[in-house]
Design an enzyme around this catalytic site. Structure first.
Site, PDB file in Angstrom:
ATOM      1  N   HIS A 182       0.868  -1.186   0.000  1.00  0.00           N
ATOM      2  CA  HIS A 182       0.000   0.000   0.000  1.00  0.00           C
ATOM      3  C   HIS A 182       0.902   1.233   0.000  1.00  0.00           C
ATOM      4  CE1 HIS A 182      -3.727  -1.983   2.104  1.00  0.00           C
ATOM      5  NE2 HIS A 182      -4.038  -1.730   0.857  1.00  0.00           N
ATOM      6  N   CYS A 276      -2.162   2.863   9.054  1.00  0.00           N
ATOM      7  CA  CYS A 276      -3.181   1.875   8.663  1.00  0.00           C
ATOM      8  C   CYS A 276      -4.360   1.889   9.627  1.00  0.00           C
ATOM      9  CB  CYS A 276      -2.600   0.464   8.648  1.00  0.00           C
ATOM     10  SG  CYS A 276      -1.288   0.213   7.466  1.00  0.00           S
TER      11      CYS A 276
HETATM   12  N1  ARG Z   1      -3.783  -7.181   6.589  1.00  0.00           N
HETATM   13  C1  ARG Z   1      -4.165  -5.973   5.919  1.00  0.00           C
HETATM   14  C2  ARG Z   1      -4.107  -6.177   4.409  1.00  0.00           C
HETATM   15  O1  ARG Z   1      -3.197  -6.825   3.955  1.00  0.00           O
HETATM   16  C3  ARG Z   1      -3.307  -4.843   6.337  1.00  0.00           C
HETATM   17  C4  ARG Z   1      -3.772  -3.516   5.802  1.00  0.00           C
HETATM   18  C5  ARG Z   1      -2.860  -2.397   6.186  1.00  0.00           C
HETATM   19  N2  ARG Z   1      -3.433  -1.151   5.910  1.00  0.00           N
HETATM   20  C6  ARG Z   1      -2.817  -0.121   5.298  1.00  0.00           C
HETATM   21  N3  ARG Z   1      -3.429   1.018   5.211  1.00  0.00           N
HETATM   22  N4  ARG Z   1      -1.614  -0.252   4.782  1.00  0.00           N
HETATM   23  O2  ARG Z   1      -4.955  -5.716   3.679  1.00  0.00           O
END
Ligand code: ARG
Length: 283
Positions: A182, A276
């Site tokens: 991300h 996150c």
């Molecule tokens: N386990 C989640 C996923 O892989 C983590 C999300 C993390 N969020 C972020 N904004 N980077 O989707």
């Protein structure tokens, strides 16, 4: 508006002017957090999560924001949606427009309904995109524009949809390293004109875009990036970041910001940290 004077200006005039602005955040407690599936390289389904510790760490983050004078809305967690704690992914709210997420993986799909319900309860009519968008995980507001990641989760075609919906220019940035899946794992917005990022997470073309747009950006090193140090939240002066990112904290001080380290080690097991867990309501 809160004005926080910067005590020292170690780097001349530019850093003397760091000012905080009161922010509005939303967070979802990790009541049902677990590592039940693996959709990014940080996740291992053999990992045991200490839920009580996750809740305590999350509460410390919430308190950090309220102690800094910010507002934090609490979103109800939903059983069976273990990643809902990563509220940044729920959508993008800019002025009177709320865009709800469309998740890439089926395990997270139902979170969109929960976040849409929260937006509706707050008086928004949630807008949908046709293509995958994972909210503020990949869509970061900086000044009057939106930086948008693609390559792993958010579909590049969603970037045009977002530009139309929020009426702001969207700058597409391509991610290349699955650990930084991300945009908010590889880039932090520090104020309306300042960012920090980890260059190896991006294509050469996107690195060139970033250095042209942000010649004064802080470039963060590997050790800090690998503890998700860039998954940070700034109010323009105070930068709440993972406590382990000590090198980045030193860089922030040298640039006139005030780092505030918070340990979210349990949430790192899901591949997320400070940013996150934080959905900012930009209004
Ligand atoms: N386990 C989640 C996923 O892989 C983590 C999300 C993390 N969020 C972020 N904004 N980077 O989707």
């Amino acid at each position: 508006m809160t004005i926080s004077p910067v005590a020292a200006a170690p780097d001349g005039d530019r850093t003397a002017s760091r000012r905080s602005r009161t922010r509005h955040y939303a967070m979802t407690p990790p009541t049902f957090f677990a590592v039940e599936y693996a959709i990014n390289p940080w996740m291992d389904t053999d990992t045991v999560v200490d839920t009580a510790l996750a809740l305590a760490q999350w509460e410390t983050l919430r308190r950090t924001y309220t102690d800094l004078g910010h507002t934090v809305d609490i979103i109800d967690p939903v059983a069976g949606l273990p990643d809902m704690v990563y509220a940044a992914n729920g959508g993008l709210i800019v002025d009177d427009t709320a865009v709800v997420a469309r998740f890439a993986y089926p395990q997270r799909a139902a979170e969109a309904d929960a976040y849409a319900a929260w937006m509706a309860a707050r008086g928004y009519r949630p807008a949908q995109t046709r293509h995958v968008n994972e909210g503020q995980g990949d869509l970061l507001v900086v000044g009057s524009m939106v930086l948008a990641g693609f390559g792993f989760r958010t579909d590049r075609r969603a970037h045009d949809e977002i530009a139309d919906l929020v009426g702001r220019p969207v700058i597409s940035l391509e991610l290349v390293d699955p650990r930084f899946y991300h945009l908010d794992t590889a880039l932090a917005v520090l104020d309306d004109t300042t960012i920090a990022y980890y260059p190896p997470a991006f294509t050469d073309e996107s690195r060139a875009t970033l250095s042209a747009l942000f010649p004064d950006a802080i470039e963060v090193g590997t050790a800090d990036a690998y503890v998700l140090g860039l998954n940070a939240v700034s109010d323009g002066c105070h930068v709440v970041l993972p406590a382990a990112a000590t090198g980045f904290a030193d860089q922030l001080v040298a640039d006139g910001f005030q780092p505030v380290g918070v340990d979210l080690s349990e949430l790192l097991k899901g591949g997320g940290s400070i940013k996150c867990c934080t959905l900012e309501v930009h209004s």
